[in-house]
Design a protein around this motif. Structure first.
Motif, PDB file in Angstrom:
ATOM      1  N   ARG A 173     -51.487  83.074  17.327  1.00  0.00           N
ATOM      2  CA  ARG A 173     -50.773  83.173  18.606  1.00  0.00           C
ATOM      3  C   ARG A 173     -49.909  84.419  18.574  1.00  0.00           C
ATOM      4  N   ASN A 174     -49.652  84.951  19.768  1.00  0.00           N
ATOM      5  CA  ASN A 174     -48.977  86.246  19.877  1.00  0.00           C
ATOM      6  C   ASN A 174     -48.363  86.278  21.278  1.00  0.00           C
ATOM      7  N   THR A 175     -47.395  85.396  21.531  1.00  0.00           N
ATOM      8  CA  THR A 175     -46.959  85.135  22.906  1.00  0.00           C
ATOM      9  C   THR A 175     -45.449  85.194  23.049  1.00  0.00           C
ATOM     10  N   LEU A 176     -45.033  85.438  24.290  1.00  0.00           N
ATOM     11  CA  LEU A 176     -43.612  85.411  24.632  1.00  0.00           C
ATOM     12  C   LEU A 176     -43.494  84.856  26.042  1.00  0.00           C
ATOM     13  N   GLU A 177     -42.509  83.986  26.247  1.00  0.00           N
ATOM     14  CA  GLU A 177     -42.244  83.433  27.571  1.00  0.00           C
ATOM     15  C   GLU A 177     -40.747  83.525  27.846  1.00  0.00           C
ATOM     16  N   ILE A 178     -40.416  84.059  29.009  1.00  0.00           N
ATOM     17  CA  ILE A 178     -39.023  84.183  29.435  1.00  0.00           C
ATOM     18  C   ILE A 178     -38.846  83.260  30.629  1.00  0.00           C
ATOM     19  N   VAL A 179     -38.028  82.241  30.475  1.00  0.00           N
ATOM     20  CA  VAL A 179     -37.862  81.211  31.499  1.00  0.00           C
ATOM     21  C   VAL A 179     -36.565  81.448  32.263  1.00  0.00           C
ATOM     22  N   GLY A 180     -36.709  81.600  33.586  1.00  0.00           N
ATOM     23  CA  GLY A 180     -35.539  81.776  34.436  1.00  0.00           C
ATOM     24  C   GLY A 180     -35.256  80.531  35.247  1.00  0.00           C
ATOM     25  N   ALA A 181     -34.183  80.574  36.006  1.00  0.00           N
ATOM     26  CA  ALA A 181     -33.768  79.419  36.796  1.00  0.00           C
ATOM     27  C   ALA A 181     -34.779  79.061  37.879  1.00  0.00           C
ATOM     28  N   VAL A 182     -35.520  80.062  38.401  1.00  0.00           N
ATOM     29  CA  VAL A 182     -36.472  79.794  39.489  1.00  0.00           C
ATOM     30  C   VAL A 182     -37.884  80.278  39.176  1.00  0.00           C
ATOM     31  N   GLY A 183     -38.076  80.896  38.045  1.00  0.00           N
ATOM     32  CA  GLY A 183     -39.403  81.403  37.701  1.00  0.00           C
ATOM     33  C   GLY A 183     -39.475  81.725  36.227  1.00  0.00           C
ATOM     34  N   ARG A 184     -40.598  82.301  35.835  1.00  0.00           N
ATOM     35  CA  ARG A 184     -40.758  82.646  34.422  1.00  0.00           C
ATOM     36  C   ARG A 184     -41.718  83.819  34.285  1.00  0.00           C
ATOM     37  N   ILE A 185     -41.614  84.501  33.154  1.00  0.00           N
ATOM     38  CA  ILE A 185     -42.507  85.602  32.831  1.00  0.00           C
ATOM     39  C   ILE A 185     -43.281  85.218  31.586  1.00  0.00           C
ATOM     40  N   GLU A 186     -44.594  85.290  31.687  1.00  0.00           N
ATOM     41  CA  GLU A 186     -45.471  84.921  30.583  1.00  0.00           C
ATOM     42  C   GLU A 186     -46.141  86.188  30.048  1.00  0.00           C
ATOM     43  N   VAL A 187     -45.997  86.424  28.749  1.00  0.00           N
ATOM     44  CA  VAL A 187     -46.598  87.599  28.107  1.00  0.00           C
ATOM     45  C   VAL A 187     -47.631  87.088  27.108  1.00  0.00           C
ATOM     46  N   PRO A 188     -48.895  87.021  27.505  1.00  0.00           N
ATOM     47  CA  PRO A 188     -49.912  86.396  26.646  1.00  0.00           C
ATOM     48  C   PRO A 188     -50.176  87.135  25.340  1.00  0.00           C
ATOM     49  N   SER A 189     -50.080  88.465  25.354  1.00  0.00           N
ATOM     50  CA  SER A 189     -50.248  89.263  24.127  1.00  0.00           C
ATOM     51  C   SER A 189     -48.979  90.085  23.946  1.00  0.00           C
ATOM     52  N   ALA A 190     -47.979  89.435  23.396  1.00  0.00           N
ATOM     53  CA  ALA A 190     -46.628  89.989  23.448  1.00  0.00           C
ATOM     54  C   ALA A 190     -46.395  91.152  22.492  1.00  0.00           C
TER      55      ALA A 190
END
Length: 331
Positions: free
Chosen positions: A238-255
Motif C-alpha cells: 500500500r502507498n496511500t494518503l487520505e486527508i479528511v476534512g469537515a465536509v470532504g476529503r482528499i484521497e491520494v492513491p499513490s501517495a
C-alpha cells in the motif's frame, strides 16, 4: 546552462533504479561518477548507466575535484559518517531517508553543512511533486473544510530476503525508518506544524533481528488533528494518503511513489461529488535534484530546509521509543 556534477556513493538499488535516471532527466544535473567498495562493481554499473568515471572506494569519489554534489544511498547507519565527510570535502549532499539513526545524529549533519557552507537535503522525492502544492491549495481554499485527520500507509512484503540491510537492527533496520518516515513527513508538511505526542504499536520480528516489521501509530498535532499511520515490510503493498476534512476529503492513491502516468493523480470528494485532479507525469527524483541544484547555486532557497530532517527524525525517534516501551511519548 551549467550542470551540477553528481557523484553516486554506492550502487544501491534505489540509486540505480530511480535516483540516477532522475538526475539524468533533471534540468540541472549530470551524473559524473559512481563509487563502490568494489571497483569491478562500480565499473559494471558505470558502463551499464553510461557514467564516465568509476571508483573503487568512497574516498576517491569524495576527493574528486570535478564532483559538485554527492548522493548517498548507503545503509542507514553509514549516512552520518559519509555525509559529513562529503561536506567537509566541499560537496553538497542529498542523503537517502532516514537521514540518520537519531535526531542528534541528523543535527550533527546539519551543523556540518552549515560549517562547510554546502547544501544538505534528505531524499523525500515525493514532496517535490507539484501535486502536493495543489493539494495544499485545495485545503487552503476551504473546499473540504477544516482538516479533521490524516491517514497514511506505506507497506510492502519482503520477509524472505534474509540478507536485506533493512533487517539489521544496528544498521537502522525496520519499517518506520524505511517507509513509515513517509506518512510522518507528509502529515508534517500538510499541516505545517510539528506533532505534540506519539503512540505506536509494533510487531518486532525475532526472525529479522527484532526490527519493527510492522508499525501502527497515532501522531497528535495541535488543533485537535491527528495522523494515523501504518508501515510495514511484511504486509501487502500500500502507498496511500487520505486527508479528511469537515465536509470532504482528499484521497491520494499513490501517495509516495508514482510509477505510471496516472499514479500522480488524486481525488477530491465533497458530499456526493467526486473529482479527479489530473497531474502531469513528472519524475519526482528529477525535481528533487533540481531543487538541490538551484539552492546550491543560490538561485532559489531549498523548498525544505535541512532542519526539516532533524524535525522528522525526532518523530521517528518517538515512534520507536513508544513501540519499545508501550507508552505515549510527548514531544
Amino acid at each position: 546552462m551549467t550542470k551540477l556534477r553528481w557523484g553516486i556513493l554506492g550502487c544501491a538499488n534505489i540509486a540505480i533504479r530511480a535516483c540516477i535516471p532522475g538526475i539524468k532527466q533533471s534540468q540541472t544535473g549530470i551524473v559524473s561518477a559512481i563509487a563502490s567498495r568494489s571497483l569491478q562493481k562500480s565499473q559494471e554499473k558505470a558502463a551499464e548507466l553510461d557514467i564516465p568515471t568509476a571508483y573503487g572506494s568512497y574516498e576517491e569519489l569524495i576527493e574528486d575535484p570535478n564532483i559538485d554534489a554527492i548522493y548517498i544511498p548507503l545503509p542507514n547507519h553509514l549516512h552520518k559518517e559519509w555525509t559529513i565527510r562529503a561536506m567537509q570535502a566541499g560537496k553538497h549532499v542529498l542523503c537517502e531517508k532516514p537521514a540518520a539513526l537519531t535526531a542528534e545524529e541528523v543535527q550533527e549533519m546539519v551543523t556540518a553543512s552549515e560549517q562547510a557552507g554546502v547544501q544538505f537535503a534528505e531524499a523525500f522525492m515525493y514532496r517535490h511533486h507539484p501535486r502536493y502544492v495543489r493539494i495544499q491549495e485545495i485545503i487552503a481554499s476551504g473546499e473540504i473544510g477544516d482538516i479533521r485527520g490524516i491517514h497514511g500507509a506505506f507497506t510492502f512484503s519482503n520477509p524472505g530476503d534474509s540478507k536485506n540491510v533493512r533487517y539489521v537492527r544496528e544498521w537502522g533496520g525496520g519499517s518506520v525508518y524505511d517507509v513509515g518516515c513517509y506518512p510522518l513527513s507528509a502529515a508534517r508538511m500538510i499541516l505545517g506544524r510539528e506533532p505534540e505526542a506519539v503512540t505506536t504499536h509494533a510487531f518486532f520480528s525475532p526472525e529479522h533481528d527484532d526490527v519493527d516489521m510492522m508499525m501502527s501509530g497515532l501522531v497528535e498535532f495541535s488543533g485537535n488533528v491527528a495522523l494515523t499511520f501504518d508501515c510495514g515490510m511484511w504486509a501487502g503493498f500500500r502507498n496511500t494518503l487520505e486527508i479528511v476534512g469537515a465536509v470532504g476529503r482528499i484521497e491520494v492513491p499513490s501517495a509516495f511513489v508514482t510509477p505510471t502516468e496516472e499514479s500522480g493523480n488524486f481525488i477530491v470528494h465533497v458530499g456526493n461529488e467526486r473529482r479527479v485532479e489530473t497531474v502531469p507525469f513528472l519524475n519526482q527524483y528529477a525535481l528533487q535534484a533540481d531543487d538541490l541544484a538551484y539552492a546550491a547555486w543560490g538561485e532559489k532557497p531549498a523548498r525544505f530546509p535541512a532542519s526539516d530532517a532533524v524535525s522528522n527524525m525526532k518523530v521517528i525517534d518517538a515512534c520507536l521509543k513508544s513501540a519499545r516501551e508501550r507508552s505515549r511519548v510527548v514531544l
